[in-house]
Structures are given as structure tokens and as C-alpha cells.
Scaffold this motif. Structure first.
Motif, mmCIF file in Angstrom:
data_model
loop_
_atom_site.group_PDB
_atom_site.id
_atom_site.type_symbol
_atom_site.label_atom_id
_atom_site.label_comp_id
_atom_site.label_asym_id
_atom_site.label_seq_id
_atom_site.Cartn_x
_atom_site.Cartn_y
_atom_site.Cartn_z
ATOM 1 N N PRO A 166 -6.079 -2.478 -6.845
ATOM 2 C CA PRO A 166 -6.522 -3.454 -5.826
ATOM 3 C C PRO A 166 -5.386 -4.186 -5.104
ATOM 4 O O PRO A 166 -5.349 -4.164 -3.866
ATOM 5 C CB PRO A 166 -7.399 -4.424 -6.630
ATOM 6 C CG PRO A 166 -7.827 -3.654 -7.817
ATOM 7 C CD PRO A 166 -6.711 -2.711 -8.137
ATOM 8 N N PRO A 167 -4.408 -4.806 -5.828
ATOM 9 C CA PRO A 167 -3.358 -5.488 -5.062
ATOM 10 C C PRO A 167 -2.508 -4.521 -4.254
ATOM 11 O O PRO A 167 -2.039 -4.865 -3.166
ATOM 12 C CB PRO A 167 -2.521 -6.200 -6.132
ATOM 13 C CG PRO A 167 -2.826 -5.521 -7.395
ATOM 14 C CD PRO A 167 -4.221 -4.997 -7.279
ATOM 15 N N LEU A 168 -2.329 -3.296 -4.758
ATOM 16 C CA LEU A 168 -1.515 -2.331 -4.027
ATOM 17 C C LEU A 168 -2.186 -1.963 -2.705
ATOM 18 O O LEU A 168 -1.522 -1.861 -1.669
ATOM 19 C CB LEU A 168 -1.304 -1.077 -4.883
ATOM 20 C CG LEU A 168 -0.162 -0.157 -4.442
ATOM 21 C CD1 LEU A 168 1.154 -0.904 -4.449
ATOM 22 C CD2 LEU A 168 -0.072 1.066 -5.330
ATOM 23 N N LEU A 169 -3.510 -1.791 -2.726
ATOM 24 C CA LEU A 169 -4.230 -1.488 -1.484
ATOM 25 C C LEU A 169 -4.054 -2.622 -0.481
ATOM 26 O O LEU A 169 -3.841 -2.391 0.709
ATOM 27 C CB LEU A 169 -5.722 -1.261 -1.772
ATOM 28 C CG LEU A 169 -6.073 0.041 -2.478
ATOM 29 C CD1 LEU A 169 -7.575 0.133 -2.716
ATOM 30 C CD2 LEU A 169 -5.587 1.237 -1.659
ATOM 31 N N ILE A 170 -4.125 -3.864 -0.985
ATOM 32 C CA ILE A 170 -3.961 -5.019 -0.090
ATOM 33 C C ILE A 170 -2.546 -5.035 0.492
ATOM 34 O O ILE A 170 -2.353 -5.286 1.681
ATOM 35 C CB ILE A 170 -4.238 -6.328 -0.867
ATOM 36 C CG1 ILE A 170 -5.660 -6.342 -1.435
ATOM 37 C CG2 ILE A 170 -4.001 -7.541 0.011
ATOM 38 C CD1 ILE A 170 -6.731 -6.626 -0.439
ATOM 39 N N VAL A 171 -1.554 -4.731 -0.355
ATOM 40 C CA VAL A 171 -0.173 -4.724 0.139
ATOM 41 C C VAL A 171 0.015 -3.644 1.195
ATOM 42 O O VAL A 171 0.603 -3.877 2.258
ATOM 43 C CB VAL A 171 0.830 -4.523 -1.021
ATOM 44 C CG1 VAL A 171 2.214 -4.221 -0.495
ATOM 45 C CG2 VAL A 171 0.889 -5.774 -1.881
ATOM 46 N N ILE A 172 -0.527 -2.445 0.925
ATOM 47 C CA ILE A 172 -0.375 -1.358 1.895
ATOM 48 C C ILE A 172 -1.060 -1.733 3.211
ATOM 49 O O ILE A 172 -0.530 -1.519 4.303
ATOM 50 C CB ILE A 172 -0.948 -0.039 1.328
ATOM 51 C CG1 ILE A 172 -0.058 0.436 0.174
ATOM 52 C CG2 ILE A 172 -1.027 1.030 2.417
ATOM 53 C CD1 ILE A 172 -0.624 1.604 -0.602
ATOM 54 N N ALA A 173 -2.234 -2.362 3.114
ATOM 55 C CA ALA A 173 -2.992 -2.681 4.327
ATOM 56 C C ALA A 173 -2.331 -3.793 5.132
ATOM 57 O O ALA A 173 -2.352 -3.765 6.356
ATOM 58 C CB ALA A 173 -4.421 -3.078 3.949
ATOM 59 N N PHE A 174 -1.737 -4.785 4.462
ATOM 60 C CA PHE A 174 -1.330 -6.000 5.186
ATOM 61 C C PHE A 174 0.170 -6.239 5.232
ATOM 62 O O PHE A 174 0.594 -7.267 5.738
ATOM 63 C CB PHE A 174 -1.992 -7.234 4.546
ATOM 64 C CG PHE A 174 -3.467 -7.313 4.787
ATOM 65 C CD1 PHE A 174 -3.978 -7.205 6.065
ATOM 66 C CD2 PHE A 174 -4.349 -7.506 3.734
ATOM 67 C CE1 PHE A 174 -5.344 -7.283 6.299
ATOM 68 C CE2 PHE A 174 -5.717 -7.579 3.947
ATOM 69 C CZ PHE A 174 -6.209 -7.470 5.249
ATOM 70 N N HIS A 175 0.995 -5.344 4.693
ATOM 71 C CA HIS A 175 2.411 -5.748 4.578
ATOM 72 C C HIS A 175 3.093 -5.906 5.934
ATOM 73 O O HIS A 175 4.024 -6.678 6.061
ATOM 74 C CB HIS A 175 3.198 -4.833 3.635
ATOM 75 C CG HIS A 175 3.723 -3.580 4.261
ATOM 76 N ND1 HIS A 175 2.952 -2.474 4.413
ATOM 77 C CD2 HIS A 175 4.938 -3.278 4.769
ATOM 78 C CE1 HIS A 175 3.668 -1.532 4.999
ATOM 79 N NE2 HIS A 175 4.868 -1.986 5.223
ATOM 80 N N ASP A 176 2.586 -5.205 6.943
ATOM 81 C CA ASP A 176 3.159 -5.385 8.283
ATOM 82 C C ASP A 176 2.926 -6.793 8.799
ATOM 83 O O ASP A 176 3.827 -7.423 9.341
ATOM 84 C CB ASP A 176 2.536 -4.378 9.253
ATOM 85 C CG ASP A 176 3.389 -3.135 9.354
ATOM 86 O OD1 ASP A 176 4.539 -3.181 8.881
ATOM 87 O OD2 ASP A 176 2.901 -2.127 9.891
ATOM 88 N N SER A 177 1.684 -7.280 8.602
ATOM 89 C CA SER A 177 1.394 -8.613 9.125
ATOM 90 C C SER A 177 2.109 -9.676 8.304
ATOM 91 O O SER A 177 2.423 -10.745 8.811
ATOM 92 C CB SER A 177 -0.107 -8.869 9.150
ATOM 93 O OG SER A 177 -0.670 -8.598 7.909
#
Lengths: 288, 296
Positions: A266-277
Motif C-alpha cells: 500500500p505505501p509503495l503504491l502511494i509513493v509511485i502514484a504521488f512522488h512527482d507531486s
């Protein structure tokens, strides 16, 4: 201006790239292997049989037990309950924090000077100085008084006040040109309408960066759930992993590593999705 | 930004909007912290809960307690390693990652993923990697130096392993912020330096590093906070402060005294000392950070 700059420099670096072999790749690859090695090894161990995990020297090649181990980790640790509890705690904290900071930052930036604004600002700055670890005993006693020990409320409420989020949003709100606010008022948009239909969409990058930071932080919190929950019904994932390691026997490393992999998703998916922002919102924060 | 920005002429709404943040701050943060301070002046009986005023006695006994001073010392050394080695490596990597080369975003993601990993899981991973008999890192080190590092029995090995694991875990976080800082440095500066004949090292130390100082400073503070608090799961899962108190960091000692030995007064005094350290760090952030807010 910014665009023109980056265009120019990318052209320049293109020239550099053509001129000679780039050692950067070699260094990056070395670091990548070093940093990713622990996770890679976790994958290998999650495919081993229990007997192979105890071999010395350790096995470095995968076997075929991956699905069995995942299934064991899922049932043995009551993974469904752990994931559910971690998700409720994390989403409760993250959404609560963001809403509270959004309201607070809006109040402090869009209503001029009002009586008591300074008082609120001081409360916020003081809160910033008090991580849960330095107030942990009285907070535990407070939860006890409320009868909240071993409940979701105790996992969520002590974390809702977020000075970091409020200060970050305050700064970002101040950078939104006031013409937006003027024209919204001329068009008869009320303050809450302005907040939700104009400010929130405009500061989306910062909000997703904040979401990422708070989500990862709450998902990974360990000390407070360890202290405030004691039944297996309320246990969160981080504590569940600890419970998989027996104190006196050979740990089932293949199952433990499978559980670690599940818990990382779960946290990895969030990091992949939002790390640009996140990168963008931090750039915003640190000024020029 | 224009100081005379438009305002909504609403008298009640700002208070309503501030209530959630303010009330939760007061109830869950400020009152408990004040209570910590209050309790640090009292001796409370572990079982009956009876309180007796003892003044500054807890603080005096802490600062003459070799165990506590040991915790202060190793926490300091630990923080120094996390800040200097951890941030140094992260900065080096971030500079490499900020080059505009093909495929760099995949490398970025590949290097910052440990940010998502929790300290508890990182500790579990490292417990296996460095396991004295079955860990691949122990075997590799034995191959390199001819000696097995056993962190269960050997103090130096335990400290070494804990520091390496903590640095590794926090590199993703550092890289995120360094990359953001590096992205903000105008490219013309480095171009100008290159035209003037500065080599990459000189360019880094005269241009990049000074311009990066706000981010570096922010990271120094957050890394110290990380070493002070967020490391708790690593200690709890890996070494439990041992062997022989060699990894008994301040936060672990606080936990032992407060929640394992029920010595509320002493634990509260430790909370207050940590609070003072954090306050100083936070004030430094505010003082330094205020230059980041730009009113045009």
C-alpha cells in the motif's frame, strides 16, 4: 521562462551526452543494486521452503514456494484484520489531518486580521514541537480516561492536529494571486465555495504531496499502536509483523518476508502514484 | 504576494474553521505535554498511583545516572552518523539523479522506494540480512574480513548494524528532498561556472551546495528527529537496547522506564528533556525557514 530554460539546458546536456560515455549510469546502477538488495533478498526468501531458510550459507536462488508462503502469511498473521486496521488508522489520520489543516490555513489567510489569530498561530507552533513520543504517557492516560484504549479513536485522534500541513498550506495559499479571490467574490462565490472549488483544485500538487507524506507516516507508525492497542482485533500491520517473530524458536523467515512484502504494497503504491507531486510541493515550499 | 489581499468579510467563519485544529491541538498535544512537565516533578507509585512532590530530583538523578548518560552519548553518536554519512550519501546520489539523462526517473523511483518501507519492516529485513548464522550480509562480511559479526552478543556489531540499517532506511526520504532542492537551482549558474572553467567538484562546492543550504538544513533537523524517535522500532525489534545497553537509545530508555518499569516520574522527566531538544531544533527551522516565505 522556466520552460525555455529547461528546454535550453536539455539541449545542452544532449550535446554532452553525445560527446562521451556517461559514468553516471554506472554509479547509479551500483547504488541501485546496493539499495535494492535487501528487498530483492526478501523476495528470494519469500519463495523458499522453511527448511531452506535455515541453511547456512544462505540460499541465494529462488525456489517455488512463493504462493504457499503468501497464503500462510495471509492466514497465519490474520492479514485481513491487520490490513483493515492499518487502513482505517491511516486514512483516518491522513484525511483528518488534511481537512483540519485545510480549514485552519484557509482561516488564517483569507479573513484578514481577526481577534485571536495570533493565539491560534502560537498553538500551532507549539504543537509542532511536540511529537507523540514526548507526550506519550499523559496521552495514554487521557485515552484511558476517555475509555478509548484499544479503539480506533485512540489510534486516530491524538494525531489529527498537524502543524506541518497547516504551515505548508498557509504558505501555498498565500502564493495564490488574490485576483482569484476578488473575482470569485464579485461572482458571488462564498468562502467555502472558494475554498473547495478554486483553492483546492489550484493547490492539488501540494495536497497530493501532503497526502503522500501523511499516509506513509501514519501507515508506518509503530510505537503508539504498540502501546495503545492490546487485543489482536485492533492490531495494526506494523505490530502484526513483530508478532510473527517468535522469541524462542527458529523464525519462519519465508512467511515473515511474505508478510513484509504484502505490508509494503500500500505505501509503495502511494509513493509511485504521488512522488512527482511530492517533489513539486517541496519545491514550492523551499522558495525559489 | 500582496499583503493587502482580498478578504472574506466574515466574522464567525474563521473561528469555526480553526476549531478542529485548535481543539485537537489543545486536548491531544498541549495538555498532555503540560502534564508530562507536571509529572516530572512527582514520584508516582507504580501500583497505587499515589503522587509525591520531589521537585527536580528526577532530573538530578537522570544526569547522574550512568545508564542515562550512556543513552545520551550513544544517541548523539548515532545521530551524527545518520546525519553525516546518511545525508552525505543521499546528496551524492541526488546529484547523480538530478542529471538530465535518459531513464533517470526509473533510477529515481528505484532509489527512493525505501521511503515507503516502515522502520519496523526495515528492521525485520535487516534482522534476516545480518542474522549471525543465516544472514547473507554476515556471510559476506565474514568472507571479507574473516570474522563473523554477531550483533546478538557483540556490542560494536549491534551498533554498526543498527546505524547501517537506519541510514539505509532514511536515504529515500533524503533523496526526495534533495532532488526537490536541486530542481530549484537555476541551470544558468552551473553553466556560468563551467564556462569560467570550474570542474564538477568545484562547481558543486561553490554553487550547488551553498544554494542547497535551506534543504540541507531542513534535512539535518528532520534526520536528527529521525535518529531521536523514528528509530524506536529498529531498536525494539532488533536489539532491545542490548547487548549490555549498547543500543539503548534515549527513546528506548524512555519506553523501558515508562511502559515496562512504570516509572512515570523519571520517564516524564526524560520526555521533557527530549521536548527541550526538539523545541530548539524546531525554533531553528522557523528562524531559518522564515527566509523561505516570499511576499512579492
Amino acid at each position: 521562462m522556466q520552460k525555455a530554460l529547461s528546454k535550453g539546458s536539455s539541449k545542452r546536456s544532449q550535446k554532452i551526452r553525445q560527446s562521451k560515455f556517461n559514468w553516471t549510469y554506472v554509479w547509479l546502477a551500483i547504488f541501485l543494486i546496493l539499495l535494492a538488495m535487501p528487498l530483492f533478498y526478501a523476495f528470494i526468501v519469500s519463495t523458499l521452503s522453511f527448511k531452506s531458510t535455515a541453511s547456512s550459507p544462505p540460499k541465494l536462488l529462488p525456489e517455488g514456494e512463493f504462493l504457499t508462503n503468501m497464503a500462510t502469511a495471509w492466514t497465519h498473521s490474520h492479514m485481513k484484520v491487520l490490513l483493515k486496521n492499518s487502513m482505517i488508522m491511516t486514512m483516518g489520520i491522513t484525511i483528518g489531518k488534511i481537512v483540519f489543516s485545510l480549514f485552519g490555513a484557509f482561516a488564517l489567510t483569507h479573513f484578514g486580521k481577526f481577534r485571536g489569530a495570533g493565539f491560534f498561530a502560537i498553538i500551532i507552533i507549539i504543537s509542532r514541537m511536540l511529537p507523540v513520543h514526548v507526550r506519550i504517557i499523559p496521552t495514554y492516560e487521557l485515552m484511558n480516561t476517555f475509555g478509548w484504549v484499544d479503539t480506533y479513536a485512540a489510534l486516530i485522534f491524538p494525531f489529527l492536529a498537524s502543524a506541518t500541513g497547516l504551515l505548508l498550506l498557509q504558505q501555498v495559499f498565500l502564493s495564490v494571486p488574490s485576483e482569484y479571490c476578488d473575482s470569485a467574490r464579485i461572482d458571488g462565490v462564498g468562502p467555502m465555495g472558494y475554498l473547495f472549488y478554486i483553492l483546492v483544485p489550484m493547490t492539488k500538487a501540494t495536497l497530493s504531496g501532503l497526502f503522500l507524506i501523511e499516509f506513509v507516516w501514519a501507515w508506518n507508525e509503530y510505537l503508539w499502536p504498540l502501546i495503545i492497542t492490546d487485543s489482536s482485533r485492533m492490531r495494526v500491520l506494523q505490530i502484526g509483523i513483530k508478532m510473527l517473530i517468535p522469541a524462542d524458536a527458529q523464525p519462519p523467515w519465508n512467511v515473515i518476508m511474505s508478510a513484509v512484502i504484502i505490508g509494503l504494497i500500500p505505501p509503495l503504491l502511494i509513493v509511485i502514484a504521488f512522488h512527482d507531486s511530492l517533489t513539486k510541493s517541496v519545491a514550492f515550499q523551499s522558495g525559489k | 504576494m500582496c499583503m493587502e489581499r482580498s478578504r472574506f468579510p466574515n466574522k464567525v467563519l474563521p473561528y469555526l474553521l480553526l476549531i478542529p485544529a485548535a481543539v485537537s491541538s489543545i486536548i491531544f498535544i498541549i495538555i498532555p505535554a503540560a502534564q508530562s512537565l507536571y509529572q516530572s516533578f512527582f514520584f508516582s507509585h507504580p501500583f497505587t498511583g499515589q503522587m509525591r512532590y520531589v521537585g527536580l530530583k528526577h532530573y538530578q538523578s537522570l544526569f547522574s545516572d550512568p545508564e542515562y548518560l550512556n543513552s545520551v552519548r550513544i544517541t548523539f553518536v548515532f545521530s551524527a552518523f545518520v546525519v553525516i554519512v546518511g545525508m552525505g550519501l543521499s546528496l551524492l546520489l541526488s546529484v547523480l539523479l538530478s542529471k538530465r539523462i535518459r531513464g533517470v526517473s526509473y533510477f529515481q523511483l528505484g532509489l527512493l522506494w525505501p521511503y515507503a518501507l516502515s522502520p519496523a519492516m526495515a528492521a525485520t529485513l535487516w534482522a534476516l540480512l545480518t542474522h549471525p548464522s543465516i544472514g547473507p550480509i554476515s556471510h559476506f562480511l565474514e568472507f571479507l574480513i574473516g570474522k563473523r559479526m554477531n550483533w546478538i552478543t557483540d556490542a560494536f556489531s549491534a551498533q554498526f548494524m543498527l546505524i547501517i540499517a537506519s541510514i539505509w532506511k532514511n536515504m529515500g526520504y533524503n533523496i526526495v528532498f534533495f532532488l526537490a532542492g536541486l530542481a530549484n537551482i537555476p541551470r544558468d549558474f552551473s553553466e556560468a561556472a563551467r564556462i569560467d572553467g570550474a570542474g564538477p567538484l568545484r562547481e558543486f562546492f561553490t554553487i550547488t551546495f551553498p544554494l542547497l543550504s535551506p534543504v540541507t538544513f531542513f534535512l539535518v533537523v528532520t534526520n536528527i528527529l529521525y535518529a531521536l524517535f523514528d528509530i524506536f522500532p529498529m531498536v525494539d525489534l532488533l536489539t532491545r537496547g542490548g547487548p549490555g545497553r549498547s543500543t539503548d537509545l534515549l527513546i528506548y530508555k524512555l519506553y523501558r522506564d515508562g511502559f515496562l518499569n512504570f516509572n512515570i516520574g523519571i520517564a516524564s522527566a526524560q520526555s521533557v528533556i527530549l521536548f527541550v531538544v526538539v523545541s530548539i531544533l524546531t525554533l531553528l527551522i522557523f528562524k531559518f525557514g522564515s527566509s523561505r516565505i516570499h511576499y512579492q
